[in-house]
Design an enzyme around this catalytic site. Structure first.
Site, mmCIF file in Angstrom:
data_model
loop_
_atom_site.group_PDB
_atom_site.id
_atom_site.type_symbol
_atom_site.label_atom_id
_atom_site.label_comp_id
_atom_site.label_asym_id
_atom_site.label_seq_id
_atom_site.Cartn_x
_atom_site.Cartn_y
_atom_site.Cartn_z
ATOM 1 N N GLY A 21 0.828 -1.210 0.000
ATOM 2 C CA GLY A 21 0.000 0.000 0.000
ATOM 3 C C GLY A 21 0.850 1.242 0.000
ATOM 4 O O GLY A 21 2.059 1.178 -0.238
ATOM 5 N N ASN A 22 0.243 2.386 0.242
ATOM 6 C CA ASN A 22 0.996 3.649 0.287
ATOM 7 C C ASN A 22 0.362 4.613 1.279
ATOM 8 O O ASN A 22 -0.677 4.319 1.868
ATOM 9 C CB ASN A 22 1.100 4.260 -1.119
ATOM 10 C CG ASN A 22 -0.253 4.540 -1.726
ATOM 11 O OD1 ASN A 22 -0.996 5.376 -1.234
ATOM 12 N ND2 ASN A 22 -0.593 3.809 -2.785
ATOM 13 N N TYR A 23 0.991 5.779 1.454
ATOM 14 C CA TYR A 23 0.586 6.723 2.508
ATOM 15 C C TYR A 23 -0.493 7.723 2.090
ATOM 16 O O TYR A 23 -0.731 8.685 2.805
ATOM 17 C CB TYR A 23 1.810 7.505 2.991
ATOM 18 C CG TYR A 23 2.795 6.687 3.780
ATOM 19 C CD1 TYR A 23 2.434 6.152 5.013
ATOM 20 C CD2 TYR A 23 4.078 6.466 3.295
ATOM 21 C CE1 TYR A 23 3.341 5.416 5.753
ATOM 22 C CE2 TYR A 23 4.993 5.723 4.023
ATOM 23 C CZ TYR A 23 4.627 5.203 5.253
ATOM 24 O OH TYR A 23 5.522 4.469 5.973
ATOM 25 N N ALA A 85 -3.691 7.413 -5.446
ATOM 26 C CA ALA A 85 -2.325 6.894 -5.513
ATOM 27 C C ALA A 85 -2.450 5.391 -5.757
ATOM 28 O O ALA A 85 -2.625 4.606 -4.824
ATOM 29 C CB ALA A 85 -1.591 7.174 -4.207
#
Ligand code: CTP
Length: 203
Positions: A21-23, A85
């Site tokens: 995943g990402n922030y 994102a």
């Protein structure tokens, strides 16, 4: 006017307890949704996991492939904003059982579909398509390349420092102009972006 916005980040499952995943916080997508709604537009958000609360109709998804299929189901729209994102890659194999640490050293990855480009070159392409670029170097040069590569009408360029922050400073990069929006709360930046898009859309 119908606006479709992707927001938040995507999660790509490795096994039942792990993911890539990402922030992404979803704050910019939510601010854009509010700004378009304030202009009287009909707004729908398709969001991956995010910490924000959306004040417009929202459909929750998890992976990039799921996001693409919900985006396709949601067409036609007048303007598509790809603020999510999206994870560029996902694990090649999903393990239905929890993987034991002794059983793996590496995770093989494959490319995810590029949602923005897929929509921008499709037969159902909305009249105005907006992509985002989060760069850490050669900002404008990379944004110009992205504009062409992804067949967008506009790239909203920011620095990776904006991730998760309440403020942002962006460049609006189109084929014919480049405009800087000085650092401001994401709500104000979103209002400026929406005004710019509406102006361009109406020609
Ligand atoms: N995007 C998408 N689907 C993907 C990847 C990205 O729709 N699989 C969209 C994002 O929503 C954003 C833009 O494309 O609007 C970002 O472009 P991308 O090339 O992914 O940027 P980076 O991840 O920064 O890529 P790179 O590392 O190659 O610069």
């Amino acid at each position: 006017m119908k606006i479709l916005i992707t927001s938040g980040g995507t999660r790509e499952k490795i096994d039942p307890v792990r993911y890539i995943g990402n922030y992404s916080s979803g704050k910019m997508g939510a601010a854009l949704a509010d700004a378009f709604a304030a202009h009287g537009a009909e707004v729908k958000v398709i969001s991956g996991p995010a910490e924000v609360h959306y004040r417009v109709p929202m459909q929750r998804v998890e992976s990039a492939r799921e996001m693409l299929s919900v985006v396709e189901e949601s067409l036609p729209v007048d303007i598509f904003i790809s603020a999510a994102a999206v994870a560029d890659k996902r694990p090649k194999y999903y393990s239905a059982d929890k993987m034991k640490k002794e059983s793996f050293e590496n995770i093989e990855l494959v490319n995810n579909p590029d949602i923005l480009r897929t929509i921008a070159i499709s037969a159902k392409r909305p009249k105005f398509v907006v992509g985002f670029a989060a760069e850490s170097e050669n900002h404008l040069e990379n944004a110009r390349k992205k504009l062409t590569k992804k067949s967008c009408d506009l790239i909203v360029l920011n620095d990776i420092k904006a991730l998760g922050s309440d403020e942002n400073e962006v460049w609006l990069v189109s084929k014919t102009s480049e405009k800087k929006l000085e650092k401001a709360p994401k709500k104000e930046i979103a209002e400026e972006i929406v005004k710019f898009i509406m102006g361009q859309y109406r020609g």
